[in-house]
Design a protein around this motif. Structure first.
Motif, PDB file in Angstrom:
ATOM      1  N   ILE A  31      -7.537   5.047  -9.588  1.00 54.67           N
ATOM      2  CA  ILE A  31      -8.337   5.320  -8.402  1.00 54.67           C
ATOM      3  C   ILE A  31      -9.445   4.279  -8.403  1.00 54.67           C
ATOM      4  O   ILE A  31     -10.183   4.148  -9.382  1.00 54.67           O
ATOM      5  N   ALA A  40      -3.957   2.836  -0.097  1.00 52.60           N
ATOM      6  CA  ALA A  40      -3.243   2.738  -1.370  1.00 52.60           C
ATOM      7  C   ALA A  40      -2.466   1.434  -1.399  1.00 52.60           C
ATOM      8  O   ALA A  40      -2.173   0.853  -0.357  1.00 52.60           O
ATOM      9  N   PHE A  55      -5.280   3.428  -5.674  1.00 47.44           N
ATOM     10  CA  PHE A  55      -5.631   4.391  -4.637  1.00 47.44           C
ATOM     11  C   PHE A  55      -7.122   4.310  -4.374  1.00 47.44           C
ATOM     12  O   PHE A  55      -7.931   4.467  -5.284  1.00 47.44           O
ATOM     13  N   GLU A  57     -10.645   5.361  -3.623  1.00 44.46           N
ATOM     14  CA  GLU A  57     -11.317   6.613  -3.977  1.00 44.46           C
ATOM     15  C   GLU A  57     -11.685   7.445  -2.748  1.00 44.46           C
ATOM     16  O   GLU A  57     -11.473   8.661  -2.729  1.00 44.46           O
ATOM     17  N   TRP A  60      -8.534   8.847  -1.201  1.00 45.20           N
ATOM     18  CA  TRP A  60      -8.006   9.846  -2.135  1.00 45.20           C
ATOM     19  C   TRP A  60      -8.675  11.205  -1.924  1.00 45.20           C
ATOM     20  O   TRP A  60      -8.017  12.248  -1.911  1.00 45.20           O
ATOM     21  N   ARG A  68      -1.294  13.681  -1.597  1.00 43.56           N
ATOM     22  CA  ARG A  68      -1.428  12.714  -2.697  1.00 43.56           C
ATOM     23  C   ARG A  68      -0.067  12.410  -3.312  1.00 43.56           C
ATOM     24  O   ARG A  68       0.267  11.250  -3.573  1.00 43.56           O
TER      25      ARG A  68
END
Length: 86
Positions: A31, A40, A55, A57, A60, A68
């Motif tokens: 992340i 991503a 990914f 943050e 996410w 996810r």
């Protein structure tokens, strides 16, 4: 270090298909706080053999567990389709 979030999602991710899980475990998930990765991405070494799953943050944090896992599966498809050797 793999975050607890990623470990939690791995359990959900394996439900999509064991093949996705195998490819996922061969890579390194992270992340990141990088504006160049708005959602991503998958990065590969020059030979296309080492895989990094990245990914964003902030992105996410907007996703639930299922979303996810779906993003993981999507990024893993890039690996399956040999996008690393492009």
């Amino acid at each position: 270090m793999i975050s607890d979030d990623i470990l939690d999602v791995t359990e959900e991710f394996i439900r999509f298909n064991p093949l996705f899980y195998t490819a996922w475990m061969l890579g390194t998930p992270s992340i990141v706080n990088d504006p160049q990765i708005p959602t991503a991405a998958v990065s590969f070494n020059e030979e296309g053999t080492a895989v990094n799953y990245l990914f964003n943050e902030n992105f996410w944090k907007t996703l639930n567990l299922y979303e996810r896992a779906f993003i993981f599966a999507h990024e893993t498809l890039h690996v399956f389709l040999n996008h690393g050797i492009r």
